[in-house]
Design a protein around this motif. Structure first.
Motif, PDB file in Angstrom:
ATOM      1  N   MET A   1       0.836  -1.193   0.000  1.00 24.89           N
ATOM      2  CA  MET A   1       0.000   0.000   0.000  1.00 24.89           C
ATOM      3  C   MET A   1       0.873   1.245   0.000  1.00 24.89           C
ATOM      4  O   MET A   1       1.808   1.356   0.781  1.00 24.89           O
ATOM      5  N   TYR A   3       0.983   5.202   0.753  1.00 26.32           N
ATOM      6  CA  TYR A   3       0.243   6.198   1.521  1.00 26.32           C
ATOM      7  C   TYR A   3       0.899   7.555   1.304  1.00 26.32           C
ATOM      8  O   TYR A   3       2.124   7.655   1.328  1.00 26.32           O
ATOM      9  N   LYS A   6      -3.012   6.311  -2.296  1.00 25.74           N
ATOM     10  CA  LYS A   6      -4.128   5.375  -2.419  1.00 25.74           C
ATOM     11  C   LYS A   6      -4.512   4.845  -1.041  1.00 25.74           C
ATOM     12  O   LYS A   6      -3.645   4.540  -0.218  1.00 25.74           O
ATOM     13  N   GLN A   8      -7.011   1.752   0.826  1.00 28.50           N
ATOM     14  CA  GLN A   8      -7.598   0.455   0.529  1.00 28.50           C
ATOM     15  C   GLN A   8      -8.842   0.247   1.380  1.00 28.50           C
ATOM     16  O   GLN A   8      -8.943   0.773   2.491  1.00 28.50           O
ATOM     17  N   SER A  25      -8.601  -0.664  -4.064  1.00 27.81           N
ATOM     18  CA  SER A  25      -7.808   0.539  -3.817  1.00 27.81           C
ATOM     19  C   SER A  25      -8.531   1.713  -4.460  1.00 27.81           C
ATOM     20  O   SER A  25      -9.190   1.557  -5.497  1.00 27.81           O
ATOM     21  N   TYR A  26      -8.411   2.884  -3.854  1.00 26.49           N
ATOM     22  CA  TYR A  26      -9.123   4.043  -4.389  1.00 26.49           C
ATOM     23  C   TYR A  26      -8.403   5.329  -3.993  1.00 26.49           C
ATOM     24  O   TYR A  26      -7.605   5.365  -3.045  1.00 26.49           O
ATOM     25  N   SER A 137      -8.285   1.179   5.092  1.00 30.41           N
ATOM     26  CA  SER A 137      -6.987   1.427   5.718  1.00 30.41           C
ATOM     27  C   SER A 137      -6.941   2.787   6.392  1.00 30.41           C
ATOM     28  O   SER A 137      -6.358   2.934   7.474  1.00 30.41           O
TER      29      SER A 137
END
Length: 361
Positions: A1, A3, A6, A8, A25-26, A137
Motif C-alpha cells: 500500500m 500512503y 491510495k 484500501q 484501492s481508491y 486502511s
C-alpha cells in the motif's frame, strides 16, 4: 500500500452480490488545509452499512466502502488545523464528515441538520467526490468531525459509540433523560442495548421493550429496571401515563404500534425515533392520540454530543456488548450475513486492520 496516494478498503463492487464485498484501492478526496488523515484500527458494523450495501435506501454507489463507527490514529494533519490534534493520537469518526460550519444550525450544535451535510460514506462533497467509509486502511476527514477518544475506553468498545451510541444518546440528552425521569427504550438490539446502558448511566429509571421474552435477561443485565414483552396481550395495561421519554431503536417501524406507546406517555412526554427503515415503510397512528404528546425523529449526534457521551461513558464505566470480527472480505461477509439474521449480541466490531491493510509505520 502506498500512503497517502491510495487508500484500501472492503467495498461493495457488485450491488447484486453485496454480501460478498471485495478489497479495492481508491483515491481519497483531495487533502484540505483543515483535514486529518486517520489510520483505522477498528470499525463498528452498523445496520446502516447493510441497508446501504443492499441498496435499500437507493442504489449503492459503485465500489462503495461503508462504515461510520471508526477508531484510529492520526497520521497527517492539515496546515490550518486548529483543534490541537496530534500525530499518533487515538481518535474517532462517526456518521458525518463535513458541513458548512457557518450556518445557524452548525453554530448551534446541529451540524447533522446542515444543508451541506456530508455523510461518512455515500455522501457527496461540494467537489463531487463520493465519501468512502471506515472498512478501510485510512479515512480523510475535516478536523471538526474528528473526536479525541479518552484513554479509559478500549478501542473496540469505543467504535460503536461513534454512530450507534451517539444516535441513541442525542435524543436522550436533548429530551431530558436523567434522575427522576422514566425512559423507555423500544427495541433491544445493537443500538437499543446501548440506549439502556446510557439512559441508566444518565440516572433514569429505564423501561425496556421488546417483542418477546427472549431478551428479558439481557435487558436486566444491561441495567433496565423494567421489561415488557410487547407481543404479549395487554402488556401496556398498567403503564398508562408512565413514561417521560421513549426512544424507538427498532430497525423497522412496521411492527411498532404507536397508538399503544402514546397511551403510556405522560402529558408533555416525547417519543423520539432513531429508526431509518426501508424507504417503503410508513407510520400509522391516530392523529387525535397525539394531543399533549410530541413525536419526532432524531438524526445521529454532533461532535459535541459525542464528547459529552464519552464523558458519561468514562464516568460510569459503561461497557457495550460486542463481538469482534477480523476485517477483510471474509470477515465483512460473515458480519453482514449474521447481522441480516439478527445473530449478534449486540454489535459487531471489525478489527485487525493493520494485518489486513498493513501500516505506513
Amino acid at each position: 500500500m502506498s500512503y497517502p496516494e491510495k487508500f484500501q478498503g472492503i467495498a461493495v463492487v457488485e450491488r447484486e452480490d453485496w454480501l460478498n464485498p471485495k478489497k479495492v484501492s481508491y483515491d481519497p478526496k483531495t487533502f484540505g488545509e483543515q483535514d486529518i488523515d486517520i489510520e483505522i484500527m477498528a470499525c463498528g458494523v452498523c445496520g446502516s452499512d447493510t441497508h446501504t450495501a443492499a441498496s435499500r435506501w437507493g442504489p449503492c454507489p459503485n465500489s462503495q466502502v461503508v462504515g461510520h463507527e471508526i477508531i484510529g490514529k492520526v497520521v497527517k494533519i492539515g496546515s490550518k488545523c486548529e483543534d490541537g490534534l496530534k500525530i499518533g493520537q487515538r481518535v474517532g469518526v462517526g456518521a458525518q464528515v463535513f458541513s458548512c460550519l457557518e450556518c445557524q444550525r452548525c453554530k448551534n450544535n446541529n451540524e447533522q441538520y446542515c444543508t451541506n451535510f456530508v455523510t461518512t460514506y455515500t455522501g457527496i462533497y461540494p467537489n463531487g467526490y463520493i465519501a468512502q467509509g471506515g472498512y478501510a486502511s485510512h479515512i480523510r476527514v475535516h478536523e471538526h468531525f474528528v473526536i479525541p477518544i479518552p484513554d479509559e475506553i478500549p478501542t473496540e468498545l469505543a467504535a460503536p459509540l461513534m454512530c450507534g451510541g451517539a444516535t441513541v444518546f442525542t435524543p436522550l440528552l436533548r429530551n431530558g433523560c436523567g434522575p427522576n425521569k422514566k425512559v423507555g427504550i423500544i427495541g433491544i438490539g445493537g443500538i437499543g442495548h446501548m440506549g439502556i446502558l446510557l439512559a441508566k448511566a444518565m440516572g433514569a429509571e429505564v423501561y425496556a421493550f421488546s417483542r418477546g421474552e427472549n431478551k428479558r435477561a439481557d435487558a436486566m443485565d444491561l441495567g433496565a429496571d423494567h421489561y415488557y414483552a410487547t407481543g404479549t396481550e395487554g402488556w401496556d395495561k398498567d403503564l398508562f401515563n408512565t413514561l417521560d421519554l421513549a426512544v424507538i431503536c427498532a430497525s423497522s417501524l412496521t411492527d411498532i404500534n404507536l397508538d399503544q406507546y402514546i397511551k403510556i406517555m405522560k402529558i408533555g412526554g416525547s417519543i423520539q425515533s432513531i429508526s431509518v427503515p426501508d424507504v417503503t415503510e410508513k407510520l400509522t397512528l391516530r392523529p387525535f392520540q397525539l394531543v399533549g404528546i410530541t413525536i419526532g425523529n432524531s438524526l445521529i449526534g454532533t461532535p459535541q454530543d459525542i464528547k459529552t457521551m464519552l464523558d458519561i461513558v468514562v464516568k460510569n464505566n459503561v461497557k457495550i456488548w460486542i463481538e469482534k470480527v477480523p476485517v477483510g472480505e471474509k470477515g465483512v461477509h460473515e458480519a453482514w450475513s449474521r447481522l441480516e439474521k439478527g445473530d449478534v449480541r449486540y454489535r459487531f466490531v471489525l478489527t485487525d486492520f493493520e494485518k489486513e491493510f498493513g501500516s505506513e509505520k
